[in-house]
Design a protein around this motif. Structure first.
Motif, PDB file in Angstrom:
ATOM      1  N   MET A 139       0.827  -1.208   0.000  1.00  0.00           N
ATOM      2  CA  MET A 139       0.000   0.000   0.000  1.00  0.00           C
ATOM      3  C   MET A 139       0.859   1.254   0.000  1.00  0.00           C
ATOM      4  O   MET A 139       2.084   1.207   0.139  1.00  0.00           O
ATOM      5  N   ARG A 140       0.183   2.387  -0.138  1.00  0.00           N
ATOM      6  CA  ARG A 140       0.835   3.685  -0.040  1.00  0.00           C
ATOM      7  C   ARG A 140       0.856   4.125   1.424  1.00  0.00           C
ATOM      8  O   ARG A 140       0.036   3.675   2.222  1.00  0.00           O
ATOM      9  N   SER A 141       1.794   5.014   1.744  1.00  0.00           N
ATOM     10  CA  SER A 141       1.846   5.620   3.067  1.00  0.00           C
ATOM     11  C   SER A 141       1.688   7.125   2.879  1.00  0.00           C
ATOM     12  O   SER A 141       2.450   7.744   2.129  1.00  0.00           O
ATOM     13  N   LYS A 142       0.685   7.710   3.503  1.00  0.00           N
ATOM     14  CA  LYS A 142       0.354   9.113   3.291  1.00  0.00           C
ATOM     15  C   LYS A 142       1.568  10.020   3.495  1.00  0.00           C
ATOM     16  O   LYS A 142       2.232   9.972   4.527  1.00  0.00           O
ATOM     17  N   GLY A 143       1.846  10.828   2.491  1.00  0.00           N
ATOM     18  CA  GLY A 143       2.951  11.781   2.572  1.00  0.00           C
ATOM     19  C   GLY A 143       4.314  11.178   2.315  1.00  0.00           C
ATOM     20  O   GLY A 143       5.326  11.881   2.378  1.00  0.00           O
ATOM     21  N   GLU A 144       4.370   9.869   2.001  1.00  0.00           N
ATOM     22  CA  GLU A 144       5.652   9.200   1.781  1.00  0.00           C
ATOM     23  C   GLU A 144       5.587   8.434   0.461  1.00  0.00           C
ATOM     24  O   GLU A 144       4.922   7.409   0.364  1.00  0.00           O
ATOM     25  N   THR A 145       6.264   8.944  -0.544  1.00  0.00           N
ATOM     26  CA  THR A 145       6.245   8.322  -1.863  1.00  0.00           C
ATOM     27  C   THR A 145       6.848   6.924  -1.798  1.00  0.00           C
ATOM     28  O   THR A 145       7.778   6.669  -1.061  1.00  0.00           O
ATOM     29  N   GLY A 146       6.290   6.021  -2.602  1.00  0.00           N
ATOM     30  CA  GLY A 146       6.813   4.664  -2.642  1.00  0.00           C
ATOM     31  C   GLY A 146       5.748   3.667  -2.250  1.00  0.00           C
ATOM     32  O   GLY A 146       4.568   3.994  -2.142  1.00  0.00           O
ATOM     33  N   VAL A 147       6.170   2.420  -2.023  1.00  0.00           N
ATOM     34  CA  VAL A 147       5.241   1.355  -1.676  1.00  0.00           C
ATOM     35  C   VAL A 147       5.714   0.671  -0.400  1.00  0.00           C
ATOM     36  O   VAL A 147       6.906   0.385  -0.234  1.00  0.00           O
ATOM     37  N   TRP A 148       4.748   0.391   0.480  1.00  0.00           N
ATOM     38  CA  TRP A 148       5.030  -0.061   1.838  1.00  0.00           C
ATOM     39  C   TRP A 148       4.191  -1.287   2.196  1.00  0.00           C
ATOM     40  O   TRP A 148       3.207  -1.596   1.535  1.00  0.00           O
ATOM     41  N   LEU A 149       4.579  -1.916   3.302  1.00  0.00           N
ATOM     42  CA  LEU A 149       3.805  -2.998   3.909  1.00  0.00           C
ATOM     43  C   LEU A 149       3.491  -2.623   5.348  1.00  0.00           C
ATOM     44  O   LEU A 149       4.279  -1.936   6.012  1.00  0.00           O
ATOM     45  N   ASP A 150       2.334  -3.045   5.817  1.00  0.00           N
ATOM     46  CA  ASP A 150       1.907  -2.823   7.209  1.00  0.00           C
ATOM     47  C   ASP A 150       1.950  -1.353   7.619  1.00  0.00           C
ATOM     48  O   ASP A 150       2.409  -0.995   8.710  1.00  0.00           O
ATOM     49  N   VAL A 151       1.451  -0.495   6.732  1.00  0.00           N
ATOM     50  CA  VAL A 151       1.372   0.940   7.022  1.00  0.00           C
ATOM     51  C   VAL A 151       0.470   1.166   8.234  1.00  0.00           C
ATOM     52  O   VAL A 151      -0.560   0.511   8.401  1.00  0.00           O
ATOM     53  N   THR A 153       1.276   0.631  11.336  1.00  0.00           N
ATOM     54  CA  THR A 153       1.625  -0.248  12.450  1.00  0.00           C
ATOM     55  C   THR A 153       3.085  -0.018  12.820  1.00  0.00           C
ATOM     56  O   THR A 153       3.841   0.597  12.064  1.00  0.00           O
ATOM     57  N   PRO A 154       3.521  -0.535  13.978  1.00  0.00           N
ATOM     58  CA  PRO A 154       4.943  -0.412  14.343  1.00  0.00           C
ATOM     59  C   PRO A 154       5.861  -1.205  13.417  1.00  0.00           C
ATOM     60  O   PRO A 154       7.077  -1.079  13.496  1.00  0.00           O
ATOM     61  N   PHE A 155       5.268  -2.022  12.528  1.00  0.00           N
ATOM     62  CA  PHE A 155       6.063  -2.885  11.660  1.00  0.00           C
ATOM     63  C   PHE A 155       6.097  -2.386  10.218  1.00  0.00           C
ATOM     64  O   PHE A 155       6.454  -3.136   9.307  1.00  0.00           O
ATOM     65  N   ALA A 156       5.730  -1.134   9.998  1.00  0.00           N
ATOM     66  CA  ALA A 156       5.742  -0.568   8.643  1.00  0.00           C
ATOM     67  C   ALA A 156       7.134  -0.691   8.038  1.00  0.00           C
ATOM     68  O   ALA A 156       8.145  -0.428   8.685  1.00  0.00           O
ATOM     69  N   GLY A 196      13.315   5.808  11.441  1.00  0.00           N
ATOM     70  CA  GLY A 196      12.477   4.896  12.199  1.00  0.00           C
ATOM     71  C   GLY A 196      11.611   3.967  11.369  1.00  0.00           C
ATOM     72  O   GLY A 196      10.697   3.341  11.902  1.00  0.00           O
ATOM     73  N   LYS A 197      11.877   3.869  10.070  1.00  0.00           N
ATOM     74  CA  LYS A 197      11.102   2.973   9.212  1.00  0.00           C
ATOM     75  C   LYS A 197      12.029   1.896   8.641  1.00  0.00           C
ATOM     76  O   LYS A 197      13.128   2.190   8.187  1.00  0.00           O
ATOM     77  N   ALA A 198      11.575   0.677   8.647  1.00  0.00           N
ATOM     78  CA  ALA A 198      12.374  -0.441   8.161  1.00  0.00           C
ATOM     79  C   ALA A 198      12.241  -0.589   6.645  1.00  0.00           C
ATOM     80  O   ALA A 198      11.364  -0.005   6.017  1.00  0.00           O
ATOM     81  N   VAL A 199      13.122  -1.409   6.093  1.00  0.00           N
ATOM     82  CA  VAL A 199      13.124  -1.720   4.670  1.00  0.00           C
ATOM     83  C   VAL A 199      13.050  -3.232   4.526  1.00  0.00           C
ATOM     84  O   VAL A 199      13.581  -3.972   5.353  1.00  0.00           O
ATOM     85  N   THR A 200      12.379  -3.688   3.479  1.00  0.00           N
ATOM     86  CA  THR A 200      12.250  -5.122   3.270  1.00  0.00           C
ATOM     87  C   THR A 200      12.404  -5.453   1.791  1.00  0.00           C
ATOM     88  O   THR A 200      12.600  -4.568   0.959  1.00  0.00           O
TER      89      THR A 200
END
Length: 238
Positions: A139-151, A153-156, A196-200
């Motif tokens: 999914m998208r994360s508001k205000g953050e370009t790109g594609v994410w998982l578990d937006v 949550t603490p595991f984004a 504070g955001k992880a990468v996968t």
């Protein structure tokens, strides 16, 4: 409108060499548009390109980025076989390396639509649809370009970074999707300047040693062609 796409797979290619090639295609389209506008030659349709490439280890910093987000001294880059470039796309710092699919659409958006926001959202949608085929709810994360998982949550965690440049509706640069990427290289930076955001990567999420890269490219192109109502005339290999 010219919605035909020439797809080139450059294989493993040096970042600067690929950047120069992008710039050459980008300028070619701009010059053709200028000639068409001035009608100094017979009107010609502008071409559209899509480059697939894999880069050796490299960190790139966008024009709005902060060098402080590279967490190791530049002189230490040689020790990890990496290079560094300040470039002319939007966004902050990102990493490219083996096992990552990088895509550079070099399009005349006047062949499609004149809306950069829509362009970015469609690139994200291409990634989201592709990952959905692997059972991932990206999914998208508001205000953050790109594609994410578990937006939310603490595991984004981010799986695909994006940054583009556009002039006179011609685009360059694009996206970087982590497929079989060595995630350790992300420890040397603050990805996209977001703390504070992880990468996968896709193989980590699926618990598999390796995902066939060509399979992922085929899915990406299928969704790109559908979303942009485009056709592919040819695909050339490096």
């Amino acid at each position: 409108m010219q919605r035909v796409l020439k797809v080139e797979d450059l294989g493993l290619r040096d970042y600067k060499e690929t950047w120069d090639y992008q710039e050459a295609l980008f300028q070619k389209i701009l010059e053709l548009k200028k000639a068409n506008h001035k009608q100094i030659a017979p009107i010609k349709q502008t071409p559209n390109y899509f480059l697939f490439v894999e880069h050796p280890h490299v960190y790139t910093l966008g024009k709005s980025g902060h060098i402080e987000n590279l967490l190791i001294p530049e002189e230490k880059l040689k020790e990890i076989n990496a290079t560094f470039y300040k470039i002319n796309r939007g966004g902050d710092i990102t990493y490219h390396g083996p096992g990552q699919i990088v895509g550079y659409p070099i399009l005349d958006l006047e062949n499609f639509f004149t809306d950069i926001h829509k362009y970015m959202r469609l690139l994200e949608e291409m990634i989201i649809l592709t990952l959905g085929e692997y059972g991932l709810n990206a999914m998208r994360s508001k205000g953050e370009t790109g594609v994410w998982l578990d937006v939310g949550t603490p595991f984004a965690r981010k799986i695909c970074a994006m940054g583009v440049r556009a002039s006179r509706w011609v685009t360059m640069h694009g996206f970087a999707l982590n497929v079989n990427t060595d995630l350790g290289y992300f420890d040397n930076m603050i990805p996209c300047g977001i703390k504070g955001k992880a990468v996968t990567s896709l193989n980590v999420e699926l618990g598999r040693a390796e995902i066939p890269v060509e399979e992922v490219k085929e899915k990406l192109m299928k969704h790109f062609l559908h979303l942009f109502d485009a056709t592919q005339i040819e695909k050339t290999e490096a």
